[in-house]
Design an enzyme around this catalytic site. Structure first.
Site, mmCIF file in Angstrom:
data_model
loop_
_atom_site.group_PDB
_atom_site.id
_atom_site.type_symbol
_atom_site.label_atom_id
_atom_site.label_comp_id
_atom_site.label_asym_id
_atom_site.label_seq_id
_atom_site.Cartn_x
_atom_site.Cartn_y
_atom_site.Cartn_z
ATOM 1 N N ASP A 5 -7.032 -1.797 -4.364
ATOM 2 C CA ASP A 5 -8.077 -1.166 -3.784
ATOM 3 C C ASP A 5 -9.204 0.167 -3.624
ATOM 4 O OD1 ASP A 5 -6.962 -2.753 -1.487
ATOM 5 O OD2 ASP A 5 -5.779 -1.186 -0.854
ATOM 6 N N ASP A 59 0.463 -1.868 0.314
ATOM 7 C CA ASP A 59 0.020 -0.379 0.178
ATOM 8 C C ASP A 59 0.400 1.369 -0.113
ATOM 9 O OD1 ASP A 59 -2.657 -1.728 -0.222
ATOM 10 O OD2 ASP A 59 -2.642 -2.062 2.190
#
Length: 226
Positions: free
Chosen positions: A159, A140
């Site tokens: 995401d 991330d």
């Protein structure tokens, strides 16, 4: 010599359905591949440029580039059960593949394409990244309003694609749009809205026969003359 099928025959309807389904599946796969490619590229660049570096502040602090590796879901939920996430992802992909058999709606193709791209992007991390097979940590890098994810969970392109696809799917459900290209009407009927071509036969079931209106006018004229 065999005669050509009459207008409005099942052959025409089958061809229309096949073209609509092929178009929708093409949209789904193309968007999934695009989302996956962008996700893989941003993860590669993040690992190259952000490793061992302080978060990069962008847009006046509205966005930070902050490299993290997440073993769980948002806010590291379920981090002790990483193996569960690949199983869920594979189940979601199987469900979408099953639904694609009747997919003829372009908006639904966009929604499902985003979901597929997001699911596959993070699934590849779970399978191939450290610390091991099917327990890998997801890369991330985007954090909003705080460099360390204290306002909102740090996320990646996969995401974002997944969330956008789910939100679009929910909106389509609430507006009555069906995956087969029809729309649920208040009286329980369905109307064609998303299909590439008009229904076979070129019209609706409640269309009057040719000349019906003229006959009514003729009768009315006769009564008036009488």
């Amino acid at each position: 010599m065999s005669a050509a099928p009459p207008a409005g025959s099942g052959t025409t309807g089958s061809g229309t359905a096949t073209r609509s389904r092929r178009r929708a599946v093409t949209i789904l796969l193309s968007l999934a591949v695009f989302a996956l490619a962008v996700d893989l590229l941003t993860k590669h660049l993040s690992l190259q440029e952000l490793s061992d570096r302080e978060p990069v502040r962008l847009l006046g602090g509205a966005l930070y580039l902050s490299l993290t590796r997440n073993s769980g879901a948002a806010w590291s939920l379920g981090k002790d059960y990483t193996f569960i996430f690949p199983i869920i992802a594979i189940g979601v992909l199987g469900w979408i593949a099953w639904m694609a058999r009747t997919l003829r709606s372009a908006p639904w193709a966009v929604a499902l394409g985003l979901v597929v791209g997001g699911v596959v992007g993070n699934l590849l991390d779970r399978i191939f990244r450290a610390p091991g097979w099917f327990v890998g940590h997801v890369v991330d890098m985007f954090s909003v309003f705080d460099p360390y994810g204290r306002v909102f969970p740090i996320f990646n392109v996969a995401d974002s694609a997944l969330v956008c696809g789910v939100l679009l799917a929910v909106a389509l459900e609430f507006t009555g749009r069906q995956r087969d290209g029809t729309r649920a009407l208040p009286d329980g009927r369905r109307g064609d809205i998303d299909r590439e071509d008009p229904p076979a036969g070129g019209g609706t079931a409640d269309r009057q026969p040719a000349g019906a209106g003229d006959q009514g006018d003729t009768d009315g004229g006769r009564r008036e003359r009488a």
